[in-house]
Design a protein around this motif. Structure first.
Motif, PDB file in Angstrom:
ATOM      1  N   GLU A 229       0.677  -1.453   0.270  1.00 56.94           N
ATOM      2  CA  GLU A 229      -0.076  -0.155  -0.006  1.00 56.94           C
ATOM      3  C   GLU A 229       1.025   1.182   0.301  1.00 56.94           C
ATOM      4  O   GLU A 229       0.844   1.997  -0.537  1.00 56.94           O
ATOM      5  N   ARG A 230       1.891   1.411   0.013  1.00 50.88           N
ATOM      6  CA  ARG A 230       2.995   2.603   0.846  1.00 50.88           C
ATOM      7  C   ARG A 230       3.398   3.290  -0.362  1.00 50.88           C
ATOM      8  O   ARG A 230       3.585   3.967  -0.362  1.00 50.88           O
ATOM      9  N   GLU A 231       4.243   1.820  -0.513  1.00 53.87           N
ATOM     10  CA  GLU A 231       4.975   1.728  -1.642  1.00 53.87           C
ATOM     11  C   GLU A 231       4.336   1.956  -3.124  1.00 53.87           C
ATOM     12  O   GLU A 231       4.623   2.952  -4.300  1.00 53.87           O
ATOM     13  N   ALA A 232       2.256   1.176  -3.436  1.00 55.38           N
ATOM     14  CA  ALA A 232       1.685   2.344  -4.325  1.00 55.38           C
ATOM     15  C   ALA A 232       1.793   2.833  -4.720  1.00 55.38           C
ATOM     16  O   ALA A 232       1.717   3.949  -5.837  1.00 55.38           O
ATOM     17  N   LEU A 233       0.772   3.772  -2.763  1.00 53.71           N
ATOM     18  CA  LEU A 233       1.128   5.219  -3.127  1.00 53.71           C
ATOM     19  C   LEU A 233       2.084   5.416  -3.323  1.00 53.71           C
ATOM     20  O   LEU A 233       1.379   7.211  -4.065  1.00 53.71           O
ATOM     21  N   LYS A 234       3.250   5.789  -3.154  1.00 49.97           N
ATOM     22  CA  LYS A 234       3.931   6.229  -3.116  1.00 49.97           C
ATOM     23  C   LYS A 234       4.467   6.430  -4.975  1.00 49.97           C
ATOM     24  O   LYS A 234       4.997   7.708  -5.438  1.00 49.97           O
TER      25      LYS A 234
END
Length: 279
Positions: A229-234
């Protein structure tokens, strides 16, 4: 130059192991106490230039020897390290035409006879320290000792004290620490990076294979969704500045797959978003 006389021998104040020699009432040179004893320079007496030249030579040899002793005061050295150190010193302090590197070998032999230099003991100590303290693998230690000029026979004998049980224990400890601290990687990427880390540390594939099934990636697996989730949003924030629709979708997928995330997990996350991927 006949008629020369050693008129005074005086112990130096700042270094009681060194003495000042005076010839015909004038300071001539300082010498180590071993030189005083060797030439019997205990009392004033007549002396000729040939003897003075011999004293100079022996004093220089003693000073080079003491350089080696000082070098050893910082820690054990291999024969190669000592040879390189003394050779460098000579080249910096002696004119090229007067350079005699055989003197280095004389000092090396002297230090070896006195057991100040012992490559086998060095290898044993090096293996023990780096296996116990740094948990380096046997191949890394072998490479480092080779670079220090230790013979292969001495290296292998030193490594005998690094048995298989210790190698496996060290590999497991390193792995557990790596898994615990590298929270920024996906599980797939974490495993790849860990494999590289262990091999760089000097562990063979055989050792890694033996411990792999005993390693737990449970914590990394549990945080996988949050990390995705974190890497995708980034990636989304960065890529949507220049791209949209299908191109944006493909770039995010490529970014996340490079980080080791599973394609199916990536598609699942994207399907849950309200972003208009198909524009």
């Amino acid at each position: 130059m006949d008629g020369l006389k050693l008129t005074k021998i005086e112990q130096q104040r700042n270094n009681p192991k060194r003495y000042s020699l005076y010839i015909d009432g004038q300071f001539y040179m300082g010498v180590d106490e071993s030189v005083v004893i060797k030439f019997g320079l205990l009392n004033p007496r007549p002396i000729d230039q040939k003897q003075l030249d011999e004293i100079k030579q022996v004093e220089f040899e003693q000073s080079l020897y003491l350089k080696g002793i000082h070098y050893l005061s910082y820690g054990l050295r291999t024969t190669k390290e000592m040879r390189d150190y003394l050779t460098k010193y000579l080249k910096e302090h002696v004119d090229e035409e007067a350079l005699d590197l055989s003197l280095v070998e004389d000092i090396i032999n002297r230090l070896t006879t006195q057991r100040y230099l012992d490559d086998l003991e060095y290898a044993k100590s090096y293996v023990q320290n780096h296996a116990l303290i740094n948990a380096k693998g046997p191949e890394r230690i072998r490479m480092e000792l080779e670079r220090k000029g230790v013979s292969l026979d001495h290296i292998e004998e030193g490594l005998q004290n690094y048995d298989e049980e210790m190698r496996l224990d060290n590999a497991i400890k390193l792995s557990e620490k790596y898994i615990r601290t590298k929270k920024q990687y996906s599980v797939t990427m974490l495993k790849q990076k860990l494999m590289q880390h262990l091999m760089q540390k000097g562990y063979t594939r055989e050792i890694i294979d033996q411990i792999w099934d005993d390693l737990s990636f449970e914590e990394a697996t549990e945080r996988q969704d949050d990390l995705l989730e974190r890497e995708a949003l980034k990636a989304l924030r960065r890529q949507k500045r220049k791209h949209s629709g299908y191109e944006l979708q493909q770039r995010i997928i490529a970014t996340l797959m490079r980080k080791g995330f599973n394609y199916g997990d990536i598609r699942e996350w994207m399907d849950e978003q309200e972003e208009g991927w198909d524009e």
